[in-house]
Design an enzyme around this catalytic site. Structure first.
Site, PDB file in Angstrom:
ATOM      1  N   ASP A  15     -11.498  -0.479  13.333  1.00 22.69           N
ATOM      2  CA  ASP A  15     -11.864  -0.502  11.912  1.00 22.69           C
ATOM      3  C   ASP A  15     -13.340  -0.866  11.742  1.00 22.69           C
ATOM      4  O   ASP A  15     -13.953  -1.455  12.634  1.00 22.69           O
ATOM      5  CB  ASP A  15     -11.000  -1.531  11.167  1.00 22.69           C
ATOM      6  CG  ASP A  15      -9.535  -1.119  11.102  1.00 22.69           C
ATOM      7  OD1 ASP A  15      -9.265   0.088  11.014  1.00 22.69           O
ATOM      8  OD2 ASP A  15      -8.668  -2.018  11.141  1.00 22.69           O
ATOM      9  N   CYS A  65      -9.191 -12.683  18.616  1.00 18.30           N
ATOM     10  CA  CYS A  65      -9.761 -11.450  19.167  1.00 18.30           C
ATOM     11  C   CYS A  65     -11.117 -11.235  18.493  1.00 18.30           C
ATOM     12  O   CYS A  65     -11.200 -11.241  17.265  1.00 18.30           O
ATOM     13  CB  CYS A  65      -8.855 -10.272  18.868  1.00 18.30           C
ATOM     14  SG  CYS A  65      -7.152 -10.513  19.418  1.00 18.30           S
ATOM     15  N   ASP A  89      -7.203   3.913  10.345  1.00 18.29           N
ATOM     16  CA  ASP A  89      -6.806   3.284   9.091  1.00 18.29           C
ATOM     17  C   ASP A  89      -7.964   3.567   8.139  1.00 18.29           C
ATOM     18  O   ASP A  89      -9.078   3.050   8.326  1.00 18.29           O
ATOM     19  CB  ASP A  89      -6.573   1.778   9.299  1.00 18.29           C
ATOM     20  CG  ASP A  89      -5.405   1.270   8.455  1.00 18.29           C
ATOM     21  OD1 ASP A  89      -5.146   1.875   7.392  1.00 18.29           O
ATOM     22  OD2 ASP A  89      -4.776   0.280   8.854  1.00 18.29           O
ATOM     23  N   ARG A 107      -9.119  -8.727  10.564  1.00 21.16           N
ATOM     24  CA  ARG A 107      -9.070  -9.733   9.500  1.00 21.16           C
ATOM     25  C   ARG A 107      -9.949 -10.930   9.829  1.00 21.16           C
ATOM     26  O   ARG A 107      -9.685 -12.047   9.396  1.00 21.16           O
ATOM     27  CB  ARG A 107      -7.615 -10.169   9.251  1.00 21.16           C
ATOM     28  CG  ARG A 107      -6.719  -8.999   8.874  1.00 21.16           C
ATOM     29  CD  ARG A 107      -5.492  -9.388   8.095  1.00 21.16           C
ATOM     30  NE  ARG A 107      -4.688  -8.187   7.874  1.00 21.16           N
ATOM     31  CZ  ARG A 107      -3.598  -7.868   8.574  1.00 21.16           C
ATOM     32  NH1 ARG A 107      -3.134  -8.696   9.506  1.00 21.16           N
ATOM     33  NH2 ARG A 107      -2.962  -6.751   8.348  1.00 21.16           N
ATOM     34  N   ARG A 139       0.828  -1.217   0.000  1.00 17.61           N
ATOM     35  CA  ARG A 139       0.000   0.000   0.000  1.00 17.61           C
ATOM     36  C   ARG A 139       0.848   1.246   0.000  1.00 17.61           C
ATOM     37  O   ARG A 139       0.512   2.218  -0.659  1.00 17.61           O
ATOM     38  CB  ARG A 139      -0.894  -0.023   1.242  1.00 17.61           C
ATOM     39  CG  ARG A 139      -1.530   1.304   1.588  1.00 17.61           C
ATOM     40  CD  ARG A 139      -2.736   1.118   2.458  1.00 17.61           C
ATOM     41  NE  ARG A 139      -3.665   0.213   1.840  1.00 17.61           N
ATOM     42  CZ  ARG A 139      -4.521  -0.573   2.496  1.00 17.61           C
ATOM     43  NH1 ARG A 139      -4.551  -0.559   3.813  1.00 17.61           N
ATOM     44  NH2 ARG A 139      -5.329  -1.371   1.847  1.00 17.61           N
ATOM     45  N   TYR A 140       1.906   1.218   0.782  1.00 23.67           N
ATOM     46  CA  TYR A 140       2.795   2.379   0.888  1.00 23.67           C
ATOM     47  C   TYR A 140       3.983   2.165  -0.038  1.00 23.67           C
ATOM     48  O   TYR A 140       4.318   1.034  -0.382  1.00 23.67           O
ATOM     49  CB  TYR A 140       3.283   2.514   2.334  1.00 23.67           C
ATOM     50  CG  TYR A 140       2.197   2.756   3.348  1.00 23.67           C
ATOM     51  CD1 TYR A 140       1.621   4.018   3.481  1.00 23.67           C
ATOM     52  CD2 TYR A 140       1.760   1.737   4.188  1.00 23.67           C
ATOM     53  CE1 TYR A 140       0.640   4.244   4.435  1.00 23.67           C
ATOM     54  CE2 TYR A 140       0.778   1.962   5.138  1.00 23.67           C
ATOM     55  CZ  TYR A 140       0.220   3.223   5.262  1.00 23.67           C
ATOM     56  OH  TYR A 140      -0.743   3.446   6.193  1.00 23.67           O
ATOM     57  N   CYS A 173      -4.033 -17.788  14.964  1.00 18.39           N
ATOM     58  CA  CYS A 173      -3.499 -17.050  16.112  1.00 18.39           C
ATOM     59  C   CYS A 173      -3.645 -17.920  17.355  1.00 18.39           C
ATOM     60  O   CYS A 173      -4.387 -18.899  17.354  1.00 18.39           O
ATOM     61  CB  CYS A 173      -4.284 -15.756  16.352  1.00 18.39           C
ATOM     62  SG  CYS A 173      -4.115 -14.530  15.043  1.00 18.39           S
ATOM     63  N   CYS A 178     -11.296  -8.632  15.641  1.00 18.79           N
ATOM     64  CA  CYS A 178     -10.226  -8.751  14.638  1.00 18.79           C
ATOM     65  C   CYS A 178     -10.580  -8.071  13.309  1.00 18.79           C
ATOM     66  O   CYS A 178     -11.642  -8.304  12.741  1.00 18.79           O
ATOM     67  CB  CYS A 178      -9.928 -10.226  14.375  1.00 18.79           C
ATOM     68  SG  CYS A 178      -8.646 -10.472  13.129  1.00 18.79           S
ATOM     69  N   LYS A 202      -2.990   4.571   7.162  1.00 20.67           N
ATOM     70  CA  LYS A 202      -3.150   5.117   8.512  1.00 20.67           C
ATOM     71  C   LYS A 202      -3.026   6.639   8.502  1.00 20.67           C
ATOM     72  O   LYS A 202      -2.085   7.171   7.937  1.00 20.67           O
ATOM     73  CB  LYS A 202      -2.091   4.523   9.430  1.00 20.67           C
ATOM     74  CG  LYS A 202      -2.218   3.025   9.577  1.00 20.67           C
ATOM     75  CD  LYS A 202      -1.041   2.459  10.357  1.00 20.67           C
ATOM     76  CE  LYS A 202      -1.081   0.956  10.410  1.00 20.67           C
ATOM     77  NZ  LYS A 202      -0.764   0.325   9.095  1.00 20.67           N
ATOM     78  N   ARG A 258       7.140  -0.085   1.829  1.00 19.95           N
ATOM     79  CA  ARG A 258       7.000  -1.204   2.758  1.00 19.95           C
ATOM     80  C   ARG A 258       5.785  -2.050   2.415  1.00 19.95           C
ATOM     81  O   ARG A 258       4.814  -1.557   1.850  1.00 19.95           O
ATOM     82  CB  ARG A 258       6.926  -0.724   4.207  1.00 19.95           C
ATOM     83  CG  ARG A 258       5.855   0.302   4.490  1.00 19.95           C
ATOM     84  CD  ARG A 258       6.328   1.213   5.627  1.00 19.95           C
ATOM     85  NE  ARG A 258       5.285   2.076   6.165  1.00 19.95           N
ATOM     86  CZ  ARG A 258       4.918   3.232   5.578  1.00 19.95           C
ATOM     87  NH1 ARG A 258       5.452   3.604   4.439  1.00 19.95           N
ATOM     88  NH2 ARG A 258       3.988   3.970   6.132  1.00 19.95           N
TER      89      ARG A 258
HETATM   90  C1  LIG Z   1       0.078  -0.630   8.989  1.00 19.66           C
HETATM   91  C2  LIG Z   1       0.572  -1.022   7.684  1.00 19.66           C
HETATM   92  C3  LIG Z   1       1.914  -0.825   7.344  1.00 19.66           C
HETATM   93  C4  LIG Z   1       2.923  -0.195   8.273  1.00 19.66           C
HETATM   94  O1  LIG Z   1       2.592   1.113   8.608  1.00 19.66           O
HETATM   95  P1  LIG Z   1       3.572   1.960   9.536  1.00 19.66           P
HETATM   96  O2  LIG Z   1       2.826   3.243   9.736  1.00 19.66           O
HETATM   97  O3  LIG Z   1       4.851   2.110   8.800  1.00 19.66           O
HETATM   98  O4  LIG Z   1       3.735   1.198  10.818  1.00 19.66           O
HETATM   99  C5  LIG Z   1       2.319  -1.205   6.089  1.00 19.66           C
HETATM  100  N1  LIG Z   1       1.464  -1.758   5.208  1.00 19.66           N
HETATM  101  C6  LIG Z   1       0.173  -1.935   5.502  1.00 19.66           C
HETATM  102  C7  LIG Z   1      -0.722  -2.530   4.474  1.00 19.66           C
HETATM  103  C8  LIG Z   1      -0.317  -1.589   6.754  1.00 19.66           C
HETATM  104  O5  LIG Z   1      -1.604  -1.809   7.041  1.00 19.66           O
END
Ligand SMILES: *Cc1c(COP(=O)(O)O)cnc(C)c1O
Length: 348
Positions: free
Chosen positions: A272, A109, A309, A114, A92-93, A105, A112, A316, A96
Site C-alpha cells: 500500500d 512490521c 487495495d 496501519r 466497505r463491502y 502487535c 505496516c 481489493k 462484511r
Molecule cells: C480486506 C478487507 C475485507 C475482506 O476482504 P476479503 O476479500 O473478503 O478477504 C473486508 N473489509 C475491509 C475493510 C478490508 O480491508
C-alpha cells in the site's frame, strides 16, 4: 541474532527500546532512535532470533530504517477512516466488516499499512468495541466479521473470548475471521487452551501473514498445526516487499511450504502507498510475474490472488496475467502456463 545481554537468562522476550539493540552489527542506534520516535520499535524474541545478518529478509521487516522518515505516501492510504461508521470498524463491502480490537502487535512490521494508527500500548476501551459490535448487531447485511487490529491475539484469551461470544450471539453473523501475525512472530502464544476456546466459535477462519520461507519454523509450524487441529481453516496474506519476497523463486518456496503446514495462500498484496514505506514497494509487473511463475507450474492450491487495495477506499482488486490472447470470429485464443496457445469456441 542475539542482542547484547549477559547470558541467556537475561535475554528480553521483546525488544522495545533502541538501547536494547546496542552493539548489534549493522544497527545505527541514532537512526533507530529517530525512527522509533515516529513508529516504534518492537521485535519479539522469536522474530529477532530469525535474523541471520543485517539486511536479510527478516531484518528488513523488523528493523527501523531511516528511509521510513520520507514524506512520500499517505497516512491512511485505504481511506479506512472514511468508511468507518463507528470508531475501530470499517464497513466497505456490502456484507462484511473489519473490526480492530487492539492497537498493538507482537512485533511491529516496518511496512505496516496501519503504522499511523497502531503501536498504541493502551487497550482499546471496551465501550468502543461494544459500540462497534452494536453497529454489527444493527446491520443484518453483515454476515462476515474480520477481527483485526493490531493483532487480536495480543488480547488475553478471556478478553478475546468475550468479543467472539458477543459476535457469535448475533444471528446474522455467519462467519468470523481473525487476522493475526502471531503464528509468525510469537508462535508460543498459540496454546492448546487458546485453540480450545477458539473452536467454540466455528465457523471461524484465521488468516495469518508469512512473507518469507524462513519464517516457517518448527515453532510456527506447531502453532499453525494446533489451529488447524482445532478445525480452523488457515489462510495466508503476504505483502510483496522489495528485498524480502519479490522474486518468483522466494514466493514459490513460500507458498509451497505454507501448504506443508496446512496454510492456504490467500492473497499477495501489492504494498500500500503508506507514508514511510516507499523503499519496500515493487513494480506491479513484479507481482504479475510472480503469479505467472506460480499458475500451472505448481499446485493450484498454492496460488494466491495478487491484489491491489485501491487507494482511496476502492477495496481489493485482483490482477492476473492475461490468459486471453484474442477473441476473434467466435474463436478464443488462450495461452497456457508453458506459453503454448490453444483455441476454444468463444460462443458468440
Ligand atoms: C480486506 C478487507 C475485507 C475482506 O476482504 P476479503 O476479500 O473478503 O478477504 C473486508 N473489509 C475491509 C475493510 C478490508 O480491508
Amino acid at each position: 541474532m542475539s542482542v547484547r545481554t549477559e547470558g541467556k537468562q537475561s535475554k528480553p522476550r521483546v525488544v522495545t527500546q533502541p538501547a536494547q539493540l546496542a552493539g548489534l552489527p549493522g544497527v545505527d542506534l541514532a537512526e533507530v532512535e529517530r525512527v522509533h520516535d515516529v513508529f516504534p520499535l518492537r521485535i519479539s524474541r522469536h522474530y529477532l532470533d530469525l535474523i541471520e545478518e543485517p539486511g536479510d529478509p527478516i531484518w528488513l521487516q523488523a528493523m527501523p530504517d531511516i528511509r521510513e522518515l520520507s514524506d512520500e505516501g499517505f497516512a491512511d492510504p485505504l481511506a479506512e477512516e472514511a468508511d468507518s461508521p463507528v470508531p475501530y470498524l470499517t464497513h466497505r463491502y456490502p456484507d462484511r466488516v473489519l473490526l480492530r480490537v487492539t492497537d498493538t502487535c507482537a512485533s511491529y512490521c516496518r511496512f505496516c499499512t496501519r503504522r499511523w494508527k497502531i503501536a498504541d500500548p493502551d487497550p482499546v476501551p471496551p465501550e468502543v468495541i461494544q459500540t462497534a459490535i452494536d453497529y454489527i448487531r444493527a446491520h443484518p447485511e453483515v454476515r462476515d466479521v474480520i477481527v483485526s487490529g493490531g493483532d487480536p491475539l495480543m488480547l488475553s484469551d478471556s478478553r478475546l473470548e468475550g468479543i467472539l461470544s458477543d459476535l457469535r450471539a448475533i444471528p446474522h453473523v455467519e462467519i468470523i475471521r481473525i487476522g493475526t501475525r502471531v503464528p509468525v512472530t510469537l508462535p508460543e502464544r498459540v496454546t492448546p487452551e487458546l485453540c480450545d476456546m477458539l473452536r467454540r466459535f466455528h465457523p471461524l477462519y484465521v488468516n495469518t501473514h508469512f512473507n518469507h520461507p524462513r519464517e516457517i519454523t518448527p515453532e510456527s509450524a506447531r502453532a499453525c498445526g494446533l489451529l488447524a487441529d482445532a478445525g480452523i481453516p488457515l489462510g495466508n496474506q503476504s505483502v510483496l516487499l522489495k528485498g524480502v519476497n519479490d522474486t518468483p523463486e522466494v514466493m514459490t518456496e513460500l507458498v509451497q511450504k505454507l501448504l506443508t503446514i496446512r496454510v492456504r495462500p490467500y492473497y499477495i498484496y501489492q504494498a500500500d502507498l503508506v507514508r514511510g514505506t516507499d523503499h519496500f514497494r515493487t513494480s506491479v509487473q513484479t507481482g504479475l510475474d510472480i503469479i505467472r511463475a506460480l499458475r500451472g507450474h505448481t499446485s493450484g492450491l498454492a496460488v494466491p490472488h495478487y491484489v491491489i487495495d485501491a487507494p482511496g477506499g476502492g477495496g481489493k482488486i485482483a490482477l492476473a496475467p492475461d490468459a486471453v490472447v484474442s477473441i476473434e470470429d467466435g474463436v478464443l485464443t488462450l495461452v497456457n502456463y508453458a506459453g503454448n496457445h490453444y483455441t476454444y469456441p468463444s460462443g458468440d
